[in-house]
Design a protein around this motif. Structure first.
Motif, PDB file in Angstrom:
ATOM      1  N   ILE A 193       0.644  -1.234   0.158  1.00  0.00           N
ATOM      2  CA  ILE A 193       0.144  -0.218   0.061  1.00  0.00           C
ATOM      3  C   ILE A 193       0.840   1.091  -0.099  1.00  0.00           C
ATOM      4  O   ILE A 193       1.692   1.631   0.812  1.00  0.00           O
ATOM      5  N   THR A 194       0.603   2.188  -0.959  1.00  0.00           N
ATOM      6  CA  THR A 194       1.400   3.422  -0.888  1.00  0.00           C
ATOM      7  C   THR A 194       0.446   4.495  -1.489  1.00  0.00           C
ATOM      8  O   THR A 194       0.088   4.367  -2.831  1.00  0.00           O
ATOM      9  N   LYS A 195      -0.370   5.264  -0.687  1.00  0.00           N
ATOM     10  CA  LYS A 195      -1.008   6.181  -1.112  1.00  0.00           C
ATOM     11  C   LYS A 195      -0.877   7.568  -0.669  1.00  0.00           C
ATOM     12  O   LYS A 195      -0.329   7.656   0.638  1.00  0.00           O
ATOM     13  N   VAL A 196      -1.256   8.667  -1.207  1.00  0.00           N
ATOM     14  CA  VAL A 196      -0.955  10.013  -0.893  1.00  0.00           C
ATOM     15  C   VAL A 196      -2.648  10.651  -1.217  1.00  0.00           C
ATOM     16  O   VAL A 196      -3.090  10.474  -2.243  1.00  0.00           O
ATOM     17  N   GLN A 205     -10.161  23.984   4.990  1.00  0.00           N
ATOM     18  CA  GLN A 205      -9.303  23.151   5.671  1.00  0.00           C
ATOM     19  C   GLN A 205      -8.582  22.253   4.639  1.00  0.00           C
ATOM     20  O   GLN A 205      -9.128  21.648   3.548  1.00  0.00           O
ATOM     21  N   PHE A 206      -7.152  22.406   4.583  1.00  0.00           N
ATOM     22  CA  PHE A 206      -6.192  21.566   3.526  1.00  0.00           C
ATOM     23  C   PHE A 206      -5.557  20.550   4.384  1.00  0.00           C
ATOM     24  O   PHE A 206      -5.040  20.700   5.587  1.00  0.00           O
ATOM     25  N   THR A 207      -5.841  19.089   3.897  1.00  0.00           N
ATOM     26  CA  THR A 207      -5.273  17.984   4.658  1.00  0.00           C
ATOM     27  C   THR A 207      -4.383  17.318   3.652  1.00  0.00           C
ATOM     28  O   THR A 207      -4.679  17.204   2.584  1.00  0.00           O
ATOM     29  N   GLN A 208      -3.428  16.906   4.332  1.00  0.00           N
ATOM     30  CA  GLN A 208      -2.412  15.888   3.544  1.00  0.00           C
ATOM     31  C   GLN A 208      -2.499  14.513   4.303  1.00  0.00           C
ATOM     32  O   GLN A 208      -2.066  14.456   5.515  1.00  0.00           O
ATOM     33  N   HIS A 209      -2.500  13.520   3.580  1.00  0.00           N
ATOM     34  CA  HIS A 209      -2.474  12.344   4.266  1.00  0.00           C
ATOM     35  C   HIS A 209      -1.759  11.237   3.413  1.00  0.00           C
ATOM     36  O   HIS A 209      -1.855  10.952   2.289  1.00  0.00           O
ATOM     37  N   VAL A 210      -0.977  10.594   4.107  1.00  0.00           N
ATOM     38  CA  VAL A 210       0.051   9.670   3.459  1.00  0.00           C
ATOM     39  C   VAL A 210      -0.024   8.285   4.083  1.00  0.00           C
ATOM     40  O   VAL A 210      -0.209   8.248   5.488  1.00  0.00           O
ATOM     41  N   ASP A 211      -0.165   7.165   3.443  1.00  0.00           N
ATOM     42  CA  ASP A 211      -0.816   5.897   4.292  1.00  0.00           C
ATOM     43  C   ASP A 211       0.198   4.740   3.412  1.00  0.00           C
ATOM     44  O   ASP A 211       0.046   4.647   1.995  1.00  0.00           O
ATOM     45  N   VAL A 212       1.307   4.116   3.947  1.00  0.00           N
ATOM     46  CA  VAL A 212       2.092   3.036   3.350  1.00  0.00           C
ATOM     47  C   VAL A 212       2.235   1.996   4.087  1.00  0.00           C
ATOM     48  O   VAL A 212       1.975   1.768   5.246  1.00  0.00           O
ATOM     49  N   GLY A 213       1.901   0.878   3.468  1.00  0.00           N
ATOM     50  CA  GLY A 213       2.036  -0.460   4.249  1.00  0.00           C
ATOM     51  C   GLY A 213       3.066  -1.398   3.428  1.00  0.00           C
ATOM     52  O   GLY A 213       2.921  -1.498   2.190  1.00  0.00           O
ATOM     53  N   HIS A 214       3.647  -2.265   4.064  1.00  0.00           N
ATOM     54  CA  HIS A 214       4.245  -3.497   3.257  1.00  0.00           C
ATOM     55  C   HIS A 214       4.611  -4.590   4.303  1.00  0.00           C
ATOM     56  O   HIS A 214       4.897  -4.522   5.448  1.00  0.00           O
ATOM     57  N   ARG A 215       4.626  -5.888   3.725  1.00  0.00           N
ATOM     58  CA  ARG A 215       5.011  -7.101   4.212  1.00  0.00           C
ATOM     59  C   ARG A 215       6.026  -7.767   3.693  1.00  0.00           C
ATOM     60  O   ARG A 215       6.302  -7.464   2.479  1.00  0.00           O
ATOM     61  N   VAL A 734      -8.184  14.245  -3.777  1.00  0.00           N
ATOM     62  CA  VAL A 734      -7.521  13.497  -4.754  1.00  0.00           C
ATOM     63  C   VAL A 734      -6.562  12.657  -4.014  1.00  0.00           C
ATOM     64  O   VAL A 734      -5.761  12.850  -3.388  1.00  0.00           O
ATOM     65  N   THR A 735      -6.570  11.168  -4.401  1.00  0.00           N
ATOM     66  CA  THR A 735      -6.077  10.316  -3.883  1.00  0.00           C
ATOM     67  C   THR A 735      -4.931   9.452  -4.922  1.00  0.00           C
ATOM     68  O   THR A 735      -5.551   9.114  -6.087  1.00  0.00           O
ATOM     69  N   ALA A 736      -3.926   9.379  -4.641  1.00  0.00           N
ATOM     70  CA  ALA A 736      -3.159   8.644  -5.724  1.00  0.00           C
ATOM     71  C   ALA A 736      -2.212   7.505  -4.879  1.00  0.00           C
ATOM     72  O   ALA A 736      -1.537   7.757  -3.858  1.00  0.00           O
ATOM     73  N   GLY A 737      -2.154   6.269  -5.486  1.00  0.00           N
ATOM     74  CA  GLY A 737      -1.657   5.182  -4.771  1.00  0.00           C
ATOM     75  C   GLY A 737      -2.096   4.012  -5.076  1.00  0.00           C
ATOM     76  O   GLY A 737      -3.287   3.622  -5.660  1.00  0.00           O
ATOM     77  N   PHE A 738      -1.388   3.099  -4.793  1.00  0.00           N
ATOM     78  CA  PHE A 738      -1.800   1.466  -4.989  1.00  0.00           C
ATOM     79  C   PHE A 738      -2.617   0.940  -3.746  1.00  0.00           C
ATOM     80  O   PHE A 738      -2.260   1.447  -2.564  1.00  0.00           O
TER      81      PHE A 738
END
Length: 738
Positions: A193-196, A205-215, A734-738
């Motif tokens: 998982i790699t999402k921005v 309100q301006f929000t920045q959210h990063v979500d990353v995950g790896h096994r 807008v969301t970019a990522g896997f």
């Protein structure tokens, strides 16, 4: 937290996408330049076909609701197999509804009603009983999730169990009985998982959210999930700002016999100039005795609060948990967590004193440090006797918090309900920071359960009970200016709460159920005019009888439930008849909440999803005393009808395009025990759309929502107060990522 620190946190999250690759083979790296920071994501050899409704592991048809929920000592249970009304809302729903906090999620449930006092004080009711973030669970543990911050960026699922549930998880820290909300944290999945996500709205309100995950490791044995969020800007309330910076790390290990996890979190949340509730003075209440006063003209452009107020919260929490399989039938488990919360809170109370709008604004200041620990250990297993299986569970739990608090009243300022002003003058009084011990609470419990099932699982019986010990101590206040007891007050009591549940499945698609459950409450007299202000009230029980049926049609599910809950309630008795303000509060009344719930969720036809329900509630005082005269009155803040229905429709002609809508209805309610202050019912309507596509090798999603499209003005009722609902607001992301 300054902007430099926030950028460092975001850079840390971005770098994590590269660091995770240390556990596996080398990958090429793609770079997304977002101006403030750079995010690295592993390149993909191929990208799957984009659909408007990506599948969610463990989710029901439509992806909005989970197949199972965490039912405390019973473990994860399928919704159709449980003798309770429970709904697990998925992370897919949170993303598609652009939910920034728990209120946005539970708004999809008709049995849960938003009762937030202000932007700085989130609250809701379940089956007519009020609760707050302080009574939520984190993976089954109380006192661990952030005490004041309600963001859900690191949450995979939100489980809502309706009704008292002392057996399942013990007594909540503040004695909630209407239901339990449990947060299930995010975990790394077998798919990286790699999402921005960048979002803007709900004011500016301006929000920045990063979500990353790896096994990584053999058979993906180890996993790490990191979420970092930064938010700043004004909310939809005039001149109110909400800034937040959070980091959450979840790491886990999956072995053949051993499973373990660790969760760590950090939150900084600053709210400036929060909107607050409106209360009513004794003269105003006296003027409504002859006829019901209906609150009108709820102009959401007006603000009943002073500028220069704020709430600053820092929260740190961590949990270590694990399971060990002795064999295929028996497992031991344990969890230990800690939380540290610091709050600096300058706020105001706006009180209307007469029918002409004469009012006063009182400043208040509360500094607080809250420390808590929570532990649970248990064993669960299966024994077969004859034609039935016994699923045995034994658990021990202990939760403790210490609150170092100094909550004090400052100066009053003359005001008028009908005349808006921003020139209130500065607060005057003691604004020093004090850290004396205000109160402590220790809750210890032992539970034993036996879930008995027939071999064909057509019948299921749950019997069990929890022995709960509650020890609370309130300490003397430093001076008359502080909210705390004049004298030492405490109790140390033990109570036993039995529970019984039964489920009969006619087939895999239909079940009926019934339960008897109890909830434990402990309370403190918080009315400053009471003779026994600050005293602790001995624990008391709420008792629920519930029956229901569940229909799983494969693509969609419908549930119907009926419940009856009775509980003692605090009310005053006049000590000196000449002085009506000289009151002693005790458990001298009783509340009975009786209701009927209907819920539906799923995807009846491909591309059409539905989620919603209706609750019919009769919430009344069934006992009173000579002073309260409450018998037969409706309980404050409860409506006879609450309904919500949400629909999503994929557009077949445009792959990846979805339109959404949601209708919400809240019936009229009273704001005081005498039922002389009434707020009208109201409808709100939400509209939205999202579009998902591939930009090269990168999946992209754009979402846009408008809430309260018709800009409806309305009041919400609480116990002795009202607060304004939000006007029309919008959110785009807008969301970019896997």
């Amino acid at each position: 937290m300054n902007s430099k620190t926030r950028k460092q946190l975001l850079s840390f999250a971005a770098a994590t996408g590269v660091l995770f690759q240390l556990g596996g083979t080398a990958h090429a790296v793609q770079v997304f330049d977002l101006g403030e920071f750079v995010v690295h994501a592993p390149a993909r050899a191929a990208v799957e076909e984009v659909t408007a409704t990506p599948s969610v592991e463990g989710a029901y048809a439509g992806g909005q609701v989970s197949q199972s929920s965490l039912m405390g000592v019973l473990g994860n249970q399928s919704f159709i197999d449980t003798p309770f009304n429970v709904t697990g809302y998925t992370n897919e729903l949170m993303e598609n509804k652009q939910a920034s906090n728990v209120i946005d999620i539970v708004a999809n449930d008709a049995s849960v009603k938003d009762q937030s006092l202000s932007g700085a004080s989130s609250a809701w009711s379940i089956r007519g009983f009020r609760t707050t973030q302080q009574d939520t669970q984190f993976n089954g543990l109380y006192n661990i999730s952030p005490r004041f911050y309600t963001g859900t960026e690191s949450i995979e699922r939100v489980d809502v169990i309706k009704g008292p549930a002392a057996l399942l998880g013990g007594m909540p820290p503040n004695g909630t009985i209407g239901g339990t909300i449990n947060f299930v944290p995010k975990r790394a999945t077998d798919k990286d998982i790699t999402k921005v996500k960048l979002s803007y709205g709900n004011g500016s309100q301006f929000t920045q959210h990063v979500d990353v995950g790896h096994r990584f490791g053999d058979n993906n044995k180890y996993g790490v999930r990191v979420n970092v969020l930064n938010r700043n800007g004004e909310t939809s309330n005039d001149n109110e700002k909400n800034n937040a910076s959070t980091v959450a790390i979840g790491a886990d290990m999956r072995g053949e016999k051993v499973r373990a996890a660790i969760d760590l979190g950090y939150v900084y949340n600053e709210i400036e100039n929060p909107q607050y509730r409106i209360t009513f003075g004794n003269k105003f209440l006296a003027s409504t005795k002859q006829e019901v006063f209906t609150a009108k003209n709820a102009d959401h452009h007006k603000k009943y609060g002073a500028d220069g107020t704020y709430r600053r919260v820092t929260e740190k929490y961590g949990v270590i948990s694990g399971e060990y399989d002795f064999n295929k039938n028996w497992t031991a488990y344990a969890g230990f967590g800690m939380r540290y919360t610091s709050m600096d809170y300058l706020y105001n109370e706006f009180q209307v004193n007469d029918i002409n709008g004469k009012s006063n604004l009182r400043y208040r200041y509360n500094n607080q440090i809250n420390k808590s620990t929570s532990v649970e250990v248990g064993v669960k297993g299966k024994i077969t006797t004859g034609d039935v299986n016994h699923n045995i569970g034994v658990a021990f739990a202990r939760s403790e918090y210490k609150r170092y608090m100094a909550n004090r009243s400052l100066n009053n300022v003359a005001a008028n309900f009908y005349v808006q002003t921003t020139n209130w003058g500065a607060p005057q009084g003691d604004l020093n920071w004090y850290t004396h011990l205000n109160d402590t609470s220790i809750q210890t419990g032992v539970s034993i359960t036996d879930r008995i099932t027939t071999k064909d699982e057509s019948w299921q019986f749950i019997v069990g009970g929890r022995l709960q010990k509650i020890k609370t101590q309130n300490f003397p206040r430093l001076s008359k200016a502080f909210n705390g007891a004049d004298t030492y007050a405490s109790y140390d009591k033990t109570a036993f709460s039995p529970a019984v549940g039964i489920v009969h499945k006619f087939n895999d698609k239909t079940s009926v159920y019934a339960n008897y459950m109890e909830g434990l409450q402990a309370d403190t007299v918080t009315n400053a005019s009471a003779v026994n202000f600050g005293e602790a009230v001995e624990p008391y029980k709420a008792k629920q009888y519930e029956v229901g049926t569940k229909f799983d049609f494969g693509k969609y599910t419908a549930t119907v439930s009926a419940f009856n809950i009775k509980t003692p309630a605090l009310s005053y008795v006049t000590v000196t008849p000449v002085n009506k303000l000289d009151r002693y509060y005790s458990l001298s009344t009783e509340i009975r909440n009786r209701g009927l719930e209907f819920n539906v969720f799923g995807e009846p036809t491909k591309g059409t999803r539905v989620l919603g329900g209706i609750m019919l509630l009769d919430s009344r005082y069934t006992k009173d005393n000579a002073d309260s005269n409450a018998k037969g009155h409706r309980v404050e803040g409860t409506s006879k009808v609450n309904a919500v229905v949400g629909l999503e429709q994929d557009v077949k002609a445009v792959q990846g395009l979805t339109f959404t809508t949601r209708l919400n209805y809240t019936g009229p309610a009273f704001a005081n025990q005498d039922n002389t202050i009434r707020v009208p019912g109201y409808f709100t309507w939400d509209l939205g759309a999202r579009y998902t596509w591939n930009s090269g090798h990168v999946p992209m999603t754009v979402r846009a929502d408008v809430y309260n499209v018709l800009n409806k003005d309305y009041w919400n009722a609480l116990n002795g107060s009202v607060y304004q609902g939000n006007g029309r607001t919008a959110m785009v992301s807008v969301t970019a990522g896997f």
